[in-house]
Design an enzyme around this catalytic site. Structure first.
Site, mmCIF file in Angstrom:
data_model
loop_
_atom_site.group_PDB
_atom_site.id
_atom_site.type_symbol
_atom_site.label_atom_id
_atom_site.label_comp_id
_atom_site.label_asym_id
_atom_site.label_seq_id
_atom_site.Cartn_x
_atom_site.Cartn_y
_atom_site.Cartn_z
ATOM 1 N N PRO A 2 -39.465 8.825 -35.319
ATOM 2 C CA PRO A 2 -38.008 8.941 -35.474
ATOM 3 C C PRO A 2 -37.352 9.445 -34.192
ATOM 4 O O PRO A 2 -37.835 10.381 -33.564
ATOM 5 C CB PRO A 2 -37.867 9.952 -36.613
ATOM 6 C CG PRO A 2 -39.123 9.812 -37.396
ATOM 7 C CD PRO A 2 -40.191 9.538 -36.376
ATOM 8 N N GLU A 3 -36.263 8.798 -33.817
ATOM 9 C CA GLU A 3 -35.539 9.167 -32.605
ATOM 10 C C GLU A 3 -34.223 9.834 -32.996
ATOM 11 O O GLU A 3 -34.001 10.147 -34.166
ATOM 12 C CB GLU A 3 -35.335 7.920 -31.740
ATOM 13 C CG GLU A 3 -36.658 7.263 -31.344
ATOM 14 C CD GLU A 3 -36.495 5.997 -30.521
ATOM 15 O OE1 GLU A 3 -35.450 5.836 -29.860
ATOM 16 O OE2 GLU A 3 -37.421 5.159 -30.529
ATOM 17 N N LYS A 58 -34.471 15.360 -30.721
ATOM 18 C CA LYS A 58 -35.169 14.909 -31.928
ATOM 19 C C LYS A 58 -35.563 16.073 -32.837
ATOM 20 O O LYS A 58 -36.350 15.894 -33.774
ATOM 21 C CB LYS A 58 -36.428 14.122 -31.527
ATOM 22 C CG LYS A 58 -36.142 12.920 -30.630
ATOM 23 C CD LYS A 58 -37.434 12.269 -30.164
ATOM 24 C CE LYS A 58 -37.172 11.194 -29.121
ATOM 25 N NZ LYS A 58 -38.419 10.571 -28.621
ATOM 26 N N HIS A 100 -48.517 13.564 -49.888
ATOM 27 C CA HIS A 100 -48.397 14.169 -48.565
ATOM 28 C C HIS A 100 -47.225 15.139 -48.467
ATOM 29 O O HIS A 100 -46.683 15.348 -47.386
ATOM 30 C CB HIS A 100 -48.287 13.071 -47.504
ATOM 31 C CG HIS A 100 -49.458 12.135 -47.493
ATOM 32 N ND1 HIS A 100 -50.705 12.522 -47.055
ATOM 33 C CD2 HIS A 100 -49.575 10.843 -47.912
ATOM 34 C CE1 HIS A 100 -51.541 11.502 -47.180
ATOM 35 N NE2 HIS A 100 -50.882 10.480 -47.692
ATOM 36 N N ARG A 123 -49.252 11.662 -41.660
ATOM 37 C CA ARG A 123 -50.087 11.825 -40.466
ATOM 38 C C ARG A 123 -50.144 13.267 -39.967
ATOM 39 O O ARG A 123 -50.960 13.607 -39.122
ATOM 40 C CB ARG A 123 -49.576 10.917 -39.347
ATOM 41 C CG ARG A 123 -49.535 9.447 -39.725
ATOM 42 C CD ARG A 123 -49.156 8.597 -38.549
ATOM 43 N NE ARG A 123 -48.869 7.232 -38.934
ATOM 44 C CZ ARG A 123 -48.589 6.256 -38.089
ATOM 45 N NH1 ARG A 123 -48.556 6.503 -36.792
ATOM 46 N NH2 ARG A 123 -48.330 5.040 -38.515
ATOM 47 N N LYS A 166 -36.408 8.888 -7.976
ATOM 48 C CA LYS A 166 -37.263 8.571 -9.118
ATOM 49 C C LYS A 166 -37.981 7.244 -8.857
ATOM 50 O O LYS A 166 -37.394 6.171 -8.983
ATOM 51 C CB LYS A 166 -36.426 8.459 -10.399
ATOM 52 C CG LYS A 166 -36.103 9.774 -11.063
ATOM 53 C CD LYS A 166 -37.295 10.285 -11.854
ATOM 54 C CE LYS A 166 -36.939 11.547 -12.619
ATOM 55 N NZ LYS A 166 -38.095 12.085 -13.349
ATOM 56 N N ARG A 281 -47.226 2.642 -24.113
ATOM 57 C CA ARG A 281 -46.206 2.251 -25.089
ATOM 58 C C ARG A 281 -45.780 0.806 -24.864
ATOM 59 O O ARG A 281 -45.712 0.338 -23.735
ATOM 60 C CB ARG A 281 -44.981 3.161 -24.983
ATOM 61 C CG ARG A 281 -45.277 4.617 -25.232
ATOM 62 C CD ARG A 281 -43.989 5.402 -25.315
ATOM 63 N NE ARG A 281 -44.223 6.824 -25.464
ATOM 64 C CZ ARG A 281 -43.290 7.701 -25.771
ATOM 65 N NH1 ARG A 281 -42.043 7.298 -25.957
ATOM 66 N NH2 ARG A 281 -43.569 8.983 -25.896
#
Length: 291
Positions: A2-3, A58, A100, A123, A166, A281
């Site tokens: 989740p973001e 988050k 869970h 998880r 960067k 990713r």
């Protein structure tokens, strides 16, 4: 995982029923999630008043009486839900959820009714910590976070300054929580597609003072803020485990332009979307549109 939009959706769902409520009891279904629960967690929470709920990046923040705050992270599969007796009967048939449930808090809302706040995490990558409210934003998890892409707070000029020297890719730079807080894989992919920028492009190429670089940075900043705003409006994206507090799904995933669309046609040019792996990713992008 989740973001920002998913966590903000959860916060907005929990806030009306939790604000001003009194914690009656807390039971734990295990000793630890990603980290152990705080020492004497149940006893320390019992009797507290939930003053407000906020969010930073988050992290979901439960501000309690007696100057302590629960810092909660959903990890990969965490979810919060609120139940009364009727909802409890409904969820008793949803074995995955019940199996869970690791944190169950009974509380009395300001309307006098008794509810349960339940954290479920198959998880167990999420976590809950207790922090001093007065020094909350000095906490190691929160003190180095960057600006949030809410209400156009992130500007092109801000990104240009952050991207100076960067040498990493744009994708990696945007996932750096010290630059833009709350962004994750999904919304970075979507914002880069909207901006015609490749996830492999070096971030520093947007940091020059040229008119072109300034325009690219400005466009990217606006698209980041737009995609986050639209995702919040849509209730987030439901992929695998993420659900709202009532068990319903977000629907921004139906608006994805590139994420999870490997092999499908780009809606702009017709080229097939490709998937590459960056730092472990998946990145999805159009090699024709995004340079």
């Amino acid at each position: 995982m989740p973001e920002l939009p998913e966590v903000e959706t959860v916060r907005r769902g929990l806030e009306p029923v939790l604000m001003g409520s009194r914690i009656i009891s807390v039971s734990l279904g295990c000793k630890n999630l990603r980290f152990p629960f705080p020492e004497s967690f149940s006893e320390r929470l019992t009797g507290r008043i939930i003053i407000k709920l906020s969010r930073r990046a988050k992290y979901l923040l439960f501000h309690l009486s007696q100057n302590e705050t629960i810092v909660s992270h959903l990890g990969m599969s965490g979810s919060w839900r609120v139940e009364d007796d009727l909802l409890r009967k409904k969820h008793s048939y949803m074995g995955k959820l019940v199996a869970h449930d690791h944190f169950i808090m009974s509380f009395q809302a300001t309307n006098g009714k008794i509810y349960r706040l339940i954290y479920n995490d198959s998880r167990r990558f999420g976590f809950m910590l207790l922090a001093d409210t007065m020094r909350l934003y000095e906490h190691p998890l929160l003190r180095n976070l960057g600006l949030e892409p809410i209400d156009n707070a992130v500007s092109g000029a801000y990104l240009q300054k952050a991207f100076i020297n960067k040498k990493t890719s744009l994708k990696a730079a945007l996932l750096d929580q010290s630059i833009v807080a709350g962004l994750g894989n999904i919304y970075v992919c979507e914002a880069l597609w909207r901006s015609y920028l490749s996830p492999e492009r070096r971030a520093l190429t947007l940091a020059s003072k040229s008119a072109h670089a300034c325009e690219l940075a400005k466009c990217l900043a606006q698209n980041i803020c737009d995609v986050i705003s639209e995702a919040i409006f849509s209730g987030g994206s439901s992929l695998r485990d993420y659900v709202h507090i009532d068990g319903s799904l977000g629907y921004f995933q139906h608006c994805f332009s590139v994420y999870g669309r490997e092999g499908k046609e780009c809606s702009r040019c017709g080229m097939h979307i490709v998937r590459i792996v960056q730092s472990g990713r998946s990145s999805f992008y159009c090699p024709q549109c995004q340079k």
